[in-house]
Design a protein around this motif. Structure first.
Motif: not given
Length: 194
Positions: A138-163
């Motif tokens: 459980e190593e903690g670290f930060g990811l720098a971001a320009e902005s945070v959109e917030g929490r999203k619920e992604l339907p698993k059937v719409e997820l595809s393989q990434p590059p």
């Protein structure tokens, strides 16, 4: 008289309305048969509503970096901080922006632009830090971001393989879910020898 008016049983409607008024006024009690009929209809409607197919979703926290949209699984997110007070770490690899005090512990902050080869501006563009915990320890670290959109619920059937890369999934609207295990922490060795 329209075709629909000819089909409507106005006498029956008036009788139902009179019965309803009588029941509301307390002059007529609801018969046990009518009560059972109404309760059975309600039970059927409730049972049918419970059989609706529930979609499995993946909960993520979405943010932007280098003009691209990324996300991490919500169970890995500890919290989000303002990017003020990042202290530089002399001799650290280029992908480590510095360190930040987060809930009485020091966490290194990674620059995804460096890690993923993205175009981007300077430090002033990075206004948020998403503090995550990953790995067996459980190593903690930060990811720098320009902005945070917030929490999203992604339907698993719409997820595809990434590059290829440290990614889990890609959504139709080009939100890429990061694989924190593959991304590694601040101590991970970069392929370019950093």
């Amino acid at each position: 008289m329209s075709k629909d008016d000819a089909k409507t049983d106005y006498a029956g409607l008036k009788r139902q309305l009179t019965e309803a008024h009588s029941q509301l006024d307390g002059r007529q009690a609801v018969s046990p048969e009518k009560r059972r009929e109404v309760l059975s209809a309600r039970a059927r409607a409730l049972a049918e509503s419970r059989h609706e197919e529930r979609q499995e979703v993946l909960s993520v926290l979405a943010f932007t970096v280098g003009g691209e949209r990324y996300a991490v699984r919500i169970e890995h997110v500890d919290h989000v901080l303002e990017a003020r007070g990042i202290a530089s770490l002399p001799g650290a690899p280029r992908h480590v922006l510095g360190a930040l005090v987060s809930r009485s512990r020091v966490v290194p902050v990674l620059d995804l632009r460096q890690l993923l080869g993205l175009e981007g501006g300077g430090m002033s563009d990075l206004s948020k830090v998403v503090v995550v915990e990953a790995g067996d320890n459980e190593e903690g670290f930060g990811l720098a971001a320009e902005s945070v959109e917030g929490r999203k619920e992604l339907p698993k059937v719409e997820l595809s393989q990434p590059p290829p890369g440290p990614f889990l999934f890609l959504t139709p609207d080009r939100l890429t879910v990061l694989d924190l295990e593959q991304l590694g922490g601040p101590s991970a060795t970069r392929p370019d020898g950093e």
